[in-house]
Design a protein around this motif. Sequence first.
Motif, mmCIF file in Angstrom:
data_model
loop_
_atom_site.group_PDB
_atom_site.id
_atom_site.type_symbol
_atom_site.label_atom_id
_atom_site.label_comp_id
_atom_site.label_asym_id
_atom_site.label_seq_id
_atom_site.Cartn_x
_atom_site.Cartn_y
_atom_site.Cartn_z
ATOM 1 N N ILE A 15 3.983 -18.294 -50.012
ATOM 2 C CA ILE A 15 4.240 -17.055 -49.268
ATOM 3 C C ILE A 15 5.546 -17.164 -48.476
ATOM 4 N N VAL A 16 5.733 -18.311 -47.793
ATOM 5 C CA VAL A 16 6.969 -18.489 -47.022
ATOM 6 C C VAL A 16 8.174 -18.492 -47.956
ATOM 7 N N LYS A 17 8.027 -19.138 -49.104
ATOM 8 C CA LYS A 17 9.143 -19.175 -50.058
ATOM 9 C C LYS A 17 9.467 -17.772 -50.557
ATOM 10 N N LEU A 18 8.458 -16.992 -50.860
ATOM 11 C CA LEU A 18 8.693 -15.631 -51.332
ATOM 12 C C LEU A 18 9.291 -14.763 -50.228
ATOM 13 N N ALA A 19 8.989 -15.089 -48.974
ATOM 14 C CA ALA A 19 9.643 -14.382 -47.873
ATOM 15 C C ALA A 19 11.139 -14.654 -47.881
ATOM 16 N N ARG A 20 11.528 -15.892 -48.198
ATOM 17 C CA ARG A 20 12.954 -16.202 -48.336
ATOM 18 C C ARG A 20 13.562 -15.453 -49.518
ATOM 19 N N VAL A 21 12.810 -15.370 -50.622
ATOM 20 C CA VAL A 21 13.291 -14.633 -51.793
ATOM 21 C C VAL A 21 13.528 -13.169 -51.439
ATOM 22 N N LEU A 22 12.664 -12.631 -50.572
ATOM 23 C CA LEU A 22 12.789 -11.233 -50.161
ATOM 24 C C LEU A 22 14.126 -10.961 -49.485
ATOM 25 N N MET A 23 14.733 -11.998 -48.906
ATOM 26 C CA MET A 23 16.025 -11.845 -48.247
ATOM 27 C C MET A 23 17.169 -11.708 -49.240
ATOM 28 N N LEU A 24 16.880 -11.893 -50.520
ATOM 29 C CA LEU A 24 17.930 -11.842 -51.536
ATOM 30 C C LEU A 24 18.655 -10.501 -51.545
ATOM 31 N N ALA A 25 17.885 -9.410 -51.505
ATOM 32 C CA ALA A 25 18.494 -8.074 -51.589
ATOM 33 C C ALA A 25 19.441 -7.781 -50.424
ATOM 34 N N PRO A 26 19.011 -7.942 -49.159
ATOM 35 C CA PRO A 26 19.955 -7.643 -48.069
ATOM 36 C C PRO A 26 21.167 -8.569 -48.043
ATOM 37 N N VAL A 27 20.970 -9.844 -48.381
ATOM 38 C CA VAL A 27 22.119 -10.766 -48.387
ATOM 39 C C VAL A 27 23.129 -10.361 -49.456
ATOM 40 N N MET A 28 22.644 -9.982 -50.645
ATOM 41 C CA MET A 28 23.571 -9.558 -51.705
ATOM 42 C C MET A 28 24.302 -8.277 -51.310
ATOM 43 N N ALA A 29 23.617 -7.385 -50.603
ATOM 44 C CA ALA A 29 24.268 -6.159 -50.147
ATOM 45 C C ALA A 29 25.378 -6.478 -49.150
ATOM 46 N N VAL A 30 25.126 -7.422 -48.239
ATOM 47 C CA VAL A 30 26.147 -7.824 -47.262
ATOM 48 C C VAL A 30 27.346 -8.453 -47.969
ATOM 49 N N ILE A 31 27.089 -9.339 -48.933
ATOM 50 C CA ILE A 31 28.185 -9.977 -49.672
ATOM 51 C C ILE A 31 29.007 -8.934 -50.417
ATOM 52 N N SER A 32 28.318 -7.965 -51.019
ATOM 53 C CA SER A 32 29.023 -6.916 -51.765
ATOM 54 C C SER A 32 29.912 -6.081 -50.847
ATOM 55 N N VAL A 33 29.382 -5.719 -49.677
ATOM 56 C CA VAL A 33 30.171 -4.927 -48.725
ATOM 57 C C VAL A 33 31.392 -5.716 -48.256
ATOM 58 N N GLN A 34 31.208 -6.982 -47.941
ATOM 59 C CA GLN A 34 32.329 -7.809 -47.491
ATOM 60 C C GLN A 34 33.380 -7.963 -48.589
ATOM 61 N N ARG A 35 32.919 -8.098 -49.819
ATOM 62 C CA ARG A 35 33.872 -8.231 -50.928
ATOM 63 C C ARG A 35 34.660 -6.939 -51.122
ATOM 64 N N ARG A 36 33.996 -5.801 -50.983
ATOM 65 C CA ARG A 36 34.688 -4.524 -51.100
ATOM 66 C C ARG A 36 35.768 -4.388 -50.026
ATOM 67 N N ARG A 37 35.434 -4.817 -48.810
ATOM 68 C CA ARG A 37 36.390 -4.713 -47.714
ATOM 69 C C ARG A 37 37.587 -5.638 -47.911
ATOM 70 N N SER A 38 37.348 -6.778 -48.576
ATOM 71 C CA SER A 38 38.438 -7.741 -48.766
ATOM 72 C C SER A 38 39.416 -7.311 -49.851
ATOM 73 N N MET A 39 39.022 -6.336 -50.666
ATOM 74 C CA MET A 39 39.889 -5.865 -51.745
ATOM 75 C C MET A 39 40.829 -4.791 -51.228
ATOM 76 N N GLY A 40 41.979 -4.733 -51.805
ATOM 77 C CA GLY A 40 42.951 -3.711 -51.435
ATOM 78 C C GLY A 40 42.625 -2.371 -52.056
ATOM 79 N N ALA A 41 43.365 -1.359 -51.641
ATOM 80 C CA ALA A 41 43.134 -0.003 -52.164
ATOM 81 C C ALA A 41 43.375 0.064 -53.663
ATOM 82 N N SER A 42 44.274 -0.778 -54.184
ATOM 83 C CA SER A 42 44.584 -0.746 -55.612
ATOM 84 C C SER A 42 43.475 -1.339 -56.460
ATOM 85 N N ASP A 43 42.509 -2.041 -55.814
ATOM 86 C CA ASP A 43 41.429 -2.681 -56.555
ATOM 87 C C ASP A 43 40.164 -1.842 -56.572
#
Length: 363
Positions: free
Chosen positions: A243-271
Amino acid sequence: MTTQELKHIDAALPSPLERIVSRFGTFLRSWGPARWKSLAPGLAVAATAAAAALTIASLWPGASTLLIAIIIGVLLRNFVPLPAVLTPGLNYAAKTLLRAGVVLLGYQLLVSDVLSLGPGMILVVVCIVGLGITGTLLVGKWLGIGPTQRLLIACGFSICGAAAVAAVDGVIETKERREVMTAVALVVIFGTLMIPVVPAAAALLGLGNYDAGLWAGGSIHEVAQVVAAGGTIGGAALGIAVIVKLARVLMLAPVMAVISVQRRRSMGASDTARKPPIMPLFVLCFILMMALRASGWLPPVALDWSKTGQNFLLAAAMFALGTGVHVKSLLAVGFRPFVLAAISTVWVAGLALGGVLIFGRPV
């Protein structure tokens, strides 16, 4: 530009659902006879290797299916000349089948089980993932490891092993496959070492079965490794560890969303055209699988099917990744990723132990 013109432009833009339907239609149209012909040889070999890895793991208690699949791939790559006709299918397995395995992992999650841990342990899980990733990234930077490699290791060790590595790769589109392979190999190696270490350390610390299970679920990398450690501890440890391990797995979605947002911000307008979506499609499917499990629409046997399918897909993907690795190239990575993996393992385990000592309840 007038308000009316803005409304007209906004109305002309496709909705998120329309974009998903459009992408799915494009995907289906791309699967013509020529595509099947190019992918079939490599996929057939990957499927055979995955079946072999699953069989060996079933006959060898405690063995990691993913590690076996990786070893088979590396051995083939370095001792048997692989024909070029296998390359398209193996590349597809290494990327797309990994994501499919992550999607099926979502069906194993029940939010109600996670909530049963109580607010204290849920907070501990969030800290394990958040501080685990942050600490690993900082140490990796201090060691001089590249940003992509340390991010893959940080998420793999802090969230859910190879599935998290695959998820990060799906968001940032890692160009160097050796970095993905290195992160997966480290997850498997260090997570496997934790299987006997955590039960032994829990006994030395005088932890009850329940608290030992909490610690195993909060510190060990792969779900299968947690099951092995929880079974070794015995009693109430196995159920609570999962159960505790699956709780960590549940964090996968929000962490990936944060990484995606940060990556978008790091790209320039031309990208703009190459920017990843805020919520990658496979992560959305991961969440939909969670919702499907919660709905109870499918029979209980579907859970067993999803576990078998996930193991098979990830094993095929690990084999494909293994075929892309030269031993000399892997050795050329150097000792620093191994040092980071060791430090990250101890760091995550320390965070989990601290949380258990505060919020656990020995039995």
